[in-house]
Design an enzyme around this catalytic site. Structure first.
Site, short mmCIF file in Angstrom:
data_model
loop_
_atom_site.label_atom_id
_atom_site.label_comp_id
_atom_site.label_asym_id
_atom_site.label_seq_id
_atom_site.Cartn_x
_atom_site.Cartn_y
_atom_site.Cartn_z
N LYS A 22 0.84 -1.21 0.00
CA LYS A 22 0.00 0.00 0.00
C LYS A 22 0.87 1.26 0.00
CE LYS A 22 -1.55 1.71 4.06
NZ LYS A 22 -1.28 3.14 4.25
N ASN A 23 1.89 1.27 0.87
CA ASN A 23 2.69 2.48 1.04
C ASN A 23 3.62 2.75 -0.14
OD1 ASN A 23 1.41 2.90 3.40
ND2 ASN A 23 3.18 2.49 4.74
N ARG A 93 -4.18 10.69 4.92
CA ARG A 93 -3.08 11.65 4.97
C ARG A 93 -2.21 11.62 3.72
NH1 ARG A 93 0.41 14.12 8.35
NH2 ARG A 93 2.26 13.29 7.35
N CYS A 117 -3.96 13.11 13.57
CA CYS A 117 -4.66 11.86 13.31
C CYS A 117 -4.54 11.02 14.57
CB CYS A 117 -4.07 11.14 12.11
SG CYS A 117 -2.43 10.52 12.39
N ARG A 122 1.50 14.47 13.35
CA ARG A 122 1.88 14.26 11.96
C ARG A 122 1.75 15.50 11.07
NH1 ARG A 122 -0.49 8.60 9.94
NH2 ARG A 122 1.46 8.34 8.88
N ASP A 306 5.15 0.43 12.02
CA ASP A 306 3.92 -0.22 11.53
C ASP A 306 3.81 -1.68 11.95
OD1 ASP A 306 3.14 2.12 10.39
OD2 ASP A 306 3.57 1.56 8.32
N ILE A 328 8.73 6.70 16.91
CA ILE A 328 8.37 7.46 15.69
C ILE A 328 7.12 8.32 15.90
CG2 ILE A 328 7.85 7.30 13.20
CD1 ILE A 328 10.60 6.15 13.80
N ARG A 398 -8.45 -0.17 5.11
CA ARG A 398 -7.63 0.86 4.47
C ARG A 398 -6.34 0.28 3.91
NH1 ARG A 398 -6.03 5.69 7.96
NH2 ARG A 398 -4.86 5.92 6.04
#
Ligand code: UD1
Length: 419
Positions: A22-23, A93, A117, A122, A306, A328, A398
């Site tokens: 996805k990223n 985002r 968020c 962020r 993640d 992070i 998502r």
């Protein structure tokens, strides 16, 4: 709103394929804005965020065809708008990734500020500061960033902190700038290298992607190409934990183990058996006795934020104390209170969470709060005795392609209740 109903306690077994990242797919779709020619992307995961990005590109005037499942053909030859509206940015985002390509190709972009968020503040200040260094004029009015530039100028940009999205936005912007740009303290994530590979195939001149210094020689125009998105390393890691937490045995195919070295090393250290069968297949065997071990999230190639929620969930089943340090994001322990409802022994102090295990988990009603947190609740549900209900699974949709179908295909008792 859809819910998941999980009856835990079954060891997973069989073979499961990983989807595209996805990223990586998100910035690659945005990169198609840089050319009037067609960009064809394969292995695009069928997840909600990609549908949102497609809608955003169509809003801007692009034509997006999906001739086959997971293939997107994007043509930005007819772009007639330069605004990413709040309705889309607030749900995703990563919409801010159109900022760099729009300013670079059309000299103008309007993007709503994403705001906070669930997992933290962020901001995008580093994206904006870097674009200013390249000669863009940035104004903020009514929550909308307006960026303008006749033509961006190459510059030496040193990021104060490592930012994945900032590196991607500037990488795309710099491809069409006048002269040379150096991105210093750039993110090194595999998704950055994948984006740079796509851009180079489109005619860009980028060197050093995957290291902390990326050099881009600007060109006058980019053209069309086709490209296959890399496998999703976070989905891979999540599936490894699914095998481990259910004491199951999974063959995970279509993955790239080189992209998750830190995760595999850590999971092996706590007692999970992971073998590389071939270039794209892992064999994972869960053990009933796991040893707790600390972890701190870091930028790539360190342990990814993640994967923090999934690892923390596994630690509830490991012997001893584990300290999980989230470095992070400032507010990324929302899964903890839900895991506690299943019986986990967890305590949060600032950016650290301590787990004392093993604790038997028993099913309960849970609410998903964000994408990766909801993945961890599914994992916990698979390990828990009895029935677990997870509400608001739109968060998991998502970023995970049909997770319940994939898990069911390897023996999990999980169903989606439409709501
Ligand atoms: C990306 C990933 C996300 C992952 C994160 C960190 C995508 C679509 N999302 O998010 O899944 O969790 O990387 O690996 O690829 N920051 C600032 N100012 C900025 C930019 C960032 O202060 O201008 C801060 C953020 O608040 C955060 C940290 O830097 O604390 C890292 O953010 P960043 O790497 O930019 O994450 P994203 O690109 O948003």
């Amino acid at each position: 709103m859809d819910k998941f109903r999980i009856i835990g306690g079954t060891p997973l077994s069989g073979s499961v394929a990983v989807s595209g990242a996805k990223n990586s797919a998100l910035p690659c779709l945005a990169a198609a804005l840089l050319t009037p020619d067609t960009v064809t992307l394969h292995n695009v995961p069928y997840v909600r965020d990609l549908i949102t990005m497609r809608r955003l590109l169509e809003d801007l005037g692009c034509t997006v065809l999906v001739p086959a499942l997971r293939t997107h053909q994007i043509n930005a030859g007819t772009v007639d708008a330069c605004e990413a509206p709040y309705e889309l940015v607030k749900t995703m985002r990563a919409s801010v990734l159109v900022l760099g390509p729009l300013v670079a190709r059309f000299g103008e972009a309007r993007v709503s500020l994403p705001g906070g968020c669930a997992i933290g503040q962020r901001p995008i200040d580093l994206h904006l500061k870097a674009l200013e260094q390249m000669g863009a004029q940035i104004e903020l009015q009514n929550g909308v960033v307006h960026a303008r530039a006749d033509r961006l100028q190459g510059a030496d940009i040193e990021f104060e902190m490592v930012t994945v999205g900032g590196t991607e936005n500037l990488l795309m912007a710099a491809t069409l700038a006048k002269g040379r740009t150096r991105l210093i303290n750039a993110a090194c994530e595999p998704e950055i290298s994948d984006l740079a590979d796509l851009l180079n195939k489109m005619g860009a001149n980028i060197e050093g992607a995957g290291t902390s210094i990326i050099t881009i020689e600007g060109v006058n125009a980019l053209g069309g190409t086709s490209h296959t998105i890399i496998p999703d390393r976070i989905e891979t890691g999540t599936l490894i934990v699914a095998a481990a937490i259910t004491c199951g045995e999974l063959e995970i195919t279509h993955c790239n183990a080189n992209h998750l070295t830190a995760v595999i090393e850590k999971l092996r250290a706590v007692g999970v058996e992971i073998e590389q069968v071939n270039e794209s297949t892992l064999h994972v065997k869960g053990k009933s006795h796991l040893r707790a071990a600390d972890v701190a999230t870091e930028v790539y190639p360190g342990f990814p934020t993640d994967m923090q929620a999934q690892y923390l969930t596994l630690m509830t089943q490991a012997e001893g104390e584990a300290v999980i340090d989230e470095t992070i994001f400032e507010n990324r322990f929302m899964h903890v209170s839900e895991l506690q409802r299943l019986g986990a022994n967890l305590r949060v102090h600032g950016h650290q969470c301590r787990s004392h295990g093993p604790t038997p988990l028993t099913g309960a009603k849970l609410i998903a709060s964000d994408l990766r947190a909801s993945a961890s609740l599914v994992l916990a549900g698979l390990a828990a005795q009895g029935e677990t209900w997870i509400d608001r699974v739109y968060h998991i949709d998502r970023g995970y392609e049909k997770i319940e179908e994939k898990l069911r295909s390897v023996g999990a008792n999980i169903e989606r209740i439409k709501g």
